[in-house]
Design a protein around this motif. Sequence first.
Motif, short mmCIF file in Angstrom:
data_model
loop_
_atom_site.label_atom_id
_atom_site.label_comp_id
_atom_site.label_asym_id
_atom_site.label_seq_id
_atom_site.Cartn_x
_atom_site.Cartn_y
_atom_site.Cartn_z
N LYS A 127 0.72 -1.21 -0.11
CA LYS A 127 0.06 -0.24 -0.05
C LYS A 127 0.86 1.19 -0.01
N LEU A 128 1.87 1.22 0.52
CA LEU A 128 2.83 2.58 0.81
C LEU A 128 3.62 2.53 -0.46
N ALA A 129 3.97 1.67 -1.30
CA ALA A 129 4.50 1.79 -2.44
C ALA A 129 3.56 2.12 -3.72
N ALA A 130 2.52 2.08 -3.43
CA ALA A 130 1.39 2.49 -4.30
C ALA A 130 1.60 3.94 -4.59
N HIS A 131 2.08 4.59 -3.57
CA HIS A 131 2.23 6.20 -3.64
C HIS A 131 3.37 6.48 -4.68
N LYS A 132 4.27 5.51 -4.95
CA LYS A 132 5.49 5.83 -5.96
C LYS A 132 6.35 6.87 -5.32
N ALA A 133 6.44 7.11 -3.95
CA ALA A 133 7.38 7.91 -3.41
C ALA A 133 8.70 7.36 -3.06
N SER A 134 9.72 8.06 -3.02
CA SER A 134 11.10 7.43 -2.35
C SER A 134 10.66 6.73 -1.10
N MET A 135 11.58 5.71 -1.01
CA MET A 135 11.33 4.76 0.07
C MET A 135 12.56 4.31 0.77
N ALA A 136 12.63 4.33 1.81
CA ALA A 136 13.89 3.74 2.75
C ALA A 136 13.13 2.69 3.90
N ILE A 137 13.79 1.57 3.54
CA ILE A 137 13.15 0.18 4.25
C ILE A 137 14.09 -0.24 5.33
N PHE A 138 13.70 -0.20 6.43
CA PHE A 138 14.41 -0.69 7.60
C PHE A 138 14.38 -2.16 7.97
N LEU A 139 15.25 -2.70 8.67
CA LEU A 139 15.04 -4.04 9.24
C LEU A 139 14.29 -4.94 8.61
N SER A 140 14.35 -5.17 7.11
CA SER A 140 13.70 -6.09 6.10
C SER A 140 14.41 -6.82 5.45
N VAL A 141 15.83 -6.57 5.26
CA VAL A 141 16.53 -7.22 4.02
C VAL A 141 16.67 -8.77 4.27
N GLN A 142 16.29 -9.38 5.42
CA GLN A 142 16.24 -10.63 5.66
C GLN A 142 14.93 -11.18 5.04
N GLU A 143 13.96 -10.46 4.61
CA GLU A 143 12.69 -10.94 3.91
C GLU A 143 12.79 -10.20 2.69
N MET A 144 14.01 -10.56 2.00
CA MET A 144 13.96 -9.59 0.75
C MET A 144 12.76 -10.00 -0.41
N ASP A 145 12.58 -11.35 -0.50
CA ASP A 145 11.58 -12.08 -1.46
C ASP A 145 10.29 -11.30 -1.03
N ARG A 146 10.04 -11.33 0.14
CA ARG A 146 8.62 -10.91 0.50
C ARG A 146 8.50 -9.21 0.07
N VAL A 147 9.71 -8.38 0.41
CA VAL A 147 9.77 -6.95 0.22
C VAL A 147 9.71 -6.57 -1.41
#
Length: 251
Positions: A151-171
């Motif tokens: 839902k957040l990505a749908a804004h097409k804004a710049s994003m910085a995603i914390f604490l998530s690289v271990q779930e890269m497939d889902r990200v």
Amino acid sequence: MVSFIGAGPGSVDLITVKGRRLLEEADVVIYAGSLVSKEHLNFCKEGCKFYNSASMTLEEVIETMETSLKNSLKVVRLHTGDPSIYGAIREQMDMLDKKRISYEVVPGVSSFTAACSSIRKEFTLPDVSQTIILTRIEGRTPVPEEEDLEKLAAHKASMAIFLSVQEMDRVVEKLIKGYGRDDVPVAVIYKATWEDEKIILGTLKDIEEKVENEGINKMAQILVGDFINGDYSRSKLYDPTFSHEYRSASK
């Protein structure tokens, strides 16, 4: 007085002057384990006591603070990056409030700004994005449904995603659905500003494989958006045809 200090993202030099001064004056330092460079402790005075909070509970941290203050010792709680972002300081401050213990918060350089500096980019570009979304994917810590990554990505804004690289497939899966395309530029910065910093560039189409090949599964920022690559418009601030309070437009 307890001083909550942001130690910065990694490099020992990326701490504020105020933060360094308080660290030098401290009698007790409770620091955030492997997330904070131990080089910071080299600036502490002889006899300073150190506590690694990685092995402590919230109650143990507060008890250490309270006991130290009763002995008239200066206490520093040293957090990674900026303590106001995923710093878990609110619960500490609330407990200190209940005990009527005073404290201060000293901001620090966040890993998301450090990561953007490492790739030498700018989050906010005219006609590209004027918004930065700081978030994480749900894991053991849940995320409100309204803040789902798709839902957040749908804004097409710049994003910085914390604490998530271990779930890269889902990200990646959620971002592709949200952005509606798989050619969105992505940068994964492992340990931004540390000596062993590593930068991986790609798109939503190939970044998962690249990250897996590098064996990165923690301590990384995921930056996403067209601010990383692509065209943008020149800013109005320094445009010679644009007038503002300090300069008249040229003809």
